[in-house]
Motif scaffolding. Sequence first.
Motif, PDB file in Angstrom:
ATOM      1  N   ASN A 119       0.842  -1.195   0.000  1.00 24.07           N
ATOM      2  CA  ASN A 119       0.000   0.000   0.000  1.00 24.07           C
ATOM      3  C   ASN A 119       0.879   1.247   0.000  1.00 24.07           C
ATOM      4  OD1 ASN A 119      -1.359   2.086   2.174  1.00 24.07           O
ATOM      5  ND2 ASN A 119      -2.787   1.328   0.657  1.00 24.07           N
ATOM      6  N   LYS A 120       1.193   1.764  -1.206  1.00 17.96           N
ATOM      7  CA  LYS A 120       2.138   2.885  -1.291  1.00 17.96           C
ATOM      8  C   LYS A 120       1.570   4.166  -0.700  1.00 17.96           C
ATOM      9  CE  LYS A 120       1.980   1.897  -5.662  1.00 17.96           C
ATOM     10  NZ  LYS A 120       2.426   1.691  -7.025  1.00 17.96           N
ATOM     11  N   GLU A 121       0.218   4.306  -0.728  1.00 22.92           N
ATOM     12  CA  GLU A 121      -0.392   5.534  -0.209  1.00 22.92           C
ATOM     13  C   GLU A 121      -0.070   5.745   1.275  1.00 22.92           C
ATOM     14  OE1 GLU A 121      -1.872   3.224  -2.026  1.00 22.92           O
ATOM     15  OE2 GLU A 121      -3.085   4.120  -3.627  1.00 22.92           O
ATOM     16  N   ILE A 144       6.755  -4.405  -1.530  1.00 20.15           N
ATOM     17  CA  ILE A 144       6.167  -5.343  -2.488  1.00 20.15           C
ATOM     18  C   ILE A 144       6.089  -4.697  -3.870  1.00 20.15           C
ATOM     19  CG2 ILE A 144       3.920  -6.344  -3.130  1.00 20.15           C
ATOM     20  CD1 ILE A 144       3.702  -7.477  -0.361  1.00 20.15           C
ATOM     21  N   ASP A 145       5.967  -3.383  -3.905  1.00 20.78           N
ATOM     22  CA  ASP A 145       5.924  -2.660  -5.179  1.00 20.78           C
ATOM     23  C   ASP A 145       7.139  -3.097  -6.009  1.00 20.78           C
ATOM     24  OD1 ASP A 145       4.962  -0.884  -6.998  1.00 20.78           O
ATOM     25  OD2 ASP A 145       4.976   0.848  -5.646  1.00 20.78           O
ATOM     26  N   SER A 146       6.928  -3.435  -7.292  1.00 21.95           N
ATOM     27  CA  SER A 146       7.989  -4.082  -8.081  1.00 21.95           C
ATOM     28  C   SER A 146       9.238  -3.205  -8.210  1.00 21.95           C
ATOM     29  CB  SER A 146       7.459  -4.457  -9.465  1.00 21.95           C
ATOM     30  OG  SER A 146       7.077  -3.289 -10.161  1.00 21.95           O
ATOM     31  N   GLU A 147       9.048  -1.891  -8.384  1.00 20.17           N
ATOM     32  CA  GLU A 147      10.197  -0.994  -8.536  1.00 20.17           C
ATOM     33  C   GLU A 147      11.010  -0.945  -7.248  1.00 20.17           C
ATOM     34  OE1 GLU A 147       7.086  -0.314  -9.153  1.00 20.17           O
ATOM     35  OE2 GLU A 147       6.975   0.120 -11.298  1.00 20.17           O
ATOM     36  N   HIS A 148      10.309  -0.875  -6.124  1.00 19.44           N
ATOM     37  CA  HIS A 148      10.998  -0.755  -4.836  1.00 19.44           C
ATOM     38  C   HIS A 148      11.619  -2.073  -4.436  1.00 19.44           C
ATOM     39  CE1 HIS A 148       8.131   2.383  -5.484  1.00 19.44           C
ATOM     40  NE2 HIS A 148       8.867   3.156  -4.704  1.00 19.44           N
ATOM     41  N   MET A 211       0.657   9.399 -12.196  1.00 15.56           N
ATOM     42  CA  MET A 211       0.645   9.632 -10.752  1.00 15.56           C
ATOM     43  C   MET A 211       1.246   8.432 -10.013  1.00 15.56           C
ATOM     44  SD  MET A 211       0.295  11.369  -8.101  1.00 15.56           S
ATOM     45  CE  MET A 211      -0.742  12.833  -8.102  1.00 15.56           C
ATOM     46  N   ASN A 212       1.083   7.240 -10.584  1.00 15.88           N
ATOM     47  CA  ASN A 212       1.675   6.065  -9.927  1.00 15.88           C
ATOM     48  C   ASN A 212       3.181   6.256  -9.752  1.00 15.88           C
ATOM     49  OD1 ASN A 212       1.545   3.372  -8.834  1.00 15.88           O
ATOM     50  ND2 ASN A 212       2.552   2.682 -10.705  1.00 15.88           N
ATOM     51  N   LYS A 213       3.841   6.805 -10.760  1.00  9.01           N
ATOM     52  CA  LYS A 213       5.286   7.032 -10.636  1.00  9.01           C
ATOM     53  C   LYS A 213       5.566   8.121  -9.594  1.00  9.01           C
ATOM     54  CE  LYS A 213       6.288   4.142 -12.568  1.00  9.01           C
ATOM     55  NZ  LYS A 213       6.660   2.801 -12.078  1.00  9.01           N
ATOM     56  N   LEU A 215       3.677   8.737  -6.924  1.00  8.23           N
ATOM     57  CA  LEU A 215       3.488   8.097  -5.610  1.00  8.23           C
ATOM     58  C   LEU A 215       4.702   7.224  -5.292  1.00  8.23           C
ATOM     59  CD1 LEU A 215      -0.260   6.946  -5.966  1.00  8.23           C
ATOM     60  CD2 LEU A 215       0.572   8.979  -4.755  1.00  8.23           C
ATOM     61  N   GLU A 216       5.211   6.515  -6.296  1.00  8.20           N
ATOM     62  CA  GLU A 216       6.360   5.622  -6.077  1.00  8.20           C
ATOM     63  C   GLU A 216       7.633   6.395  -5.779  1.00  8.20           C
ATOM     64  OE1 GLU A 216       4.836   1.762  -8.625  1.00  8.20           O
ATOM     65  OE2 GLU A 216       6.438   2.985  -9.462  1.00  8.20           O
ATOM     66  N   MET A 217       7.763   7.592  -6.383  1.00 10.16           N
ATOM     67  CA  MET A 217       8.926   8.428  -6.089  1.00 10.16           C
ATOM     68  C   MET A 217       8.912   8.798  -4.594  1.00 10.16           C
ATOM     69  SD  MET A 217       9.766  11.841  -5.610  1.00 10.16           S
ATOM     70  CE  MET A 217       8.288  12.704  -6.183  1.00 10.16           C
TER      71      MET A 217
HETATM   72 MG    MG Z   1       5.030  -0.254  -9.051  1.00 12.90          MG
END
Ligand code: MG
Length: 388
Positions: A119-121, A144-148, A211-213, A215-217
Motif C-alpha cells: 500500500n504505497k499511499e 512489495i511494489d515491483s520498482e521498490h 501519478m503512480n510514478k 506516488l512511487e517516487m
Molecule cells: Mg510499481
Amino acid sequence: MAILGSTGSIGTQALDVVRQHPDAFCIEVLTAQNQADLLILQALEFRPDIVVIGNETLYEKVRDALAHTDTKVFAGAGSIADAATCESVDTVVTALLGYAGLQPTMKAIQAGKYIALANKETLVAGGALVCRAAREQQVAITPIDSEHSAIFQCLAGEYMNPVERIFLTGSGGPFRGKKREQLQDIKPEQALKHPTWHMGRKISVDSATLMNKGLEMIEARWLFGVNPQDIEVVIHPESIVHSMVSFQDGSVKAQLGLPDMRLPIQYALSFPQRLSLDVPRLDLAQIGCLHFEKPDTGTFRCLPLAYQALDKGGNMPCIMNAANEIAVQAFLEERIPFLAIADLIARTMEKASFLPAPNIEELNESDAESRRLCQESIGASSLMTRAR
Ligand code: MG
C-alpha cells in the motif's frame, strides 16, 4: 501471516505465493472490504484464525458461511486494524486500497509486526510518521511494489555504500507518446488497459496519468532515505528492468525479470532467502531491445505535482494523495474528463490547509478536508469546462 486486502490484485497473488510454499507460510488473518464471496472461498481454503470484512453490512453473510469452521469473523475498519496486531501474526502484508492503509499499518508497526508493504499511499501520506514508528519499534518494512523491490534487491550487500541515484522505471502507461489534445476524450476502459501489467482499477488509472510514478517516487524517498532530486523517473516501455541504483563509483545495478508481481511479493516475504517460483523465465535475445526515455511531464502533469508535494513536505503529499483518490474515482464514474484529474489535484493542493509537521490525527483531518475540497471542485462546473 496476515493479508490485509486479500481479495485485491496483490492479495490474491500473495495467496498464490503461499499456495506454492505451504510449508514456509501460514495464513492467520485475511481481510477484505467488499468482496465477501471471494473472502469466504479464501477462508475455506486457507483456514485462517481470523477473517474481517470491512463492509459491516456483509458481516452476517461471511459469519454464516464460515459458521462450521474455527475461523472467527469480525467486521468494520477498526477490526481490520486490530487483526493486524493479533499475537499469532509476525508478518503483515498491507495490500489495502489507498489512505485506508495508513491506520492498520501504523497499528501493526506499533505491535512490532514485520511489514510487507504493498500500500504505497501509506508512505505517501504518512511517510515521516510511519518511518519514525518503524525505527522506534525496530520493525523492518520490505517493499512489495515491483520498482521498490528491485531497488531493495540492488541494495542487498551494499549497506555500507551510499546510494548516489535511484532510477525508478515505469512503462509510461497506455498513453505514452500521446499529447494533451489526444487525451481529452479518454474513457475509463482505455485508461484501464495497461500495456504490460495487470493491476487493480485505481493503480491502472494512476499508471495512465503517471501519478503512480509520482506516488512511487515519494514511496522510494521514505523507504530508502534518498533526496527527491536523486530519484529519477525513466520511462521503459518493456517493463523488464524494474528499477536501478547507482553508487559513487559510477556503477549502476539493475534488477530484471518478466513483469509478474508474484516475484516481488514472494521476495518481500522470504527475504533474505530466495524461494523457487514457477513463473516464465526472461529470454533477452527473444525480447531483443530495451528502450528508455524521459517522461513527458508537460502532458502528464501528475508527476511534477508529486515532486512539488514532496518538496513542500508536511501534509502536502497527503493532500495530493486524497485529491488523487477522489479524482480517480470521479473519472472512473465518468463524472470528470481524464485531464481534469491533474487540475483537481493542483487545485486541492492550493486550497487545503498546510501543516508542516502533522501528527496522525491531523493527517486524518487533512485527508478528510482535501477529499471534501476536491469533491467541491468537481461540483464546480467552471473547472470541468476549462478541463474540456
Ligand atoms: Mg510499481
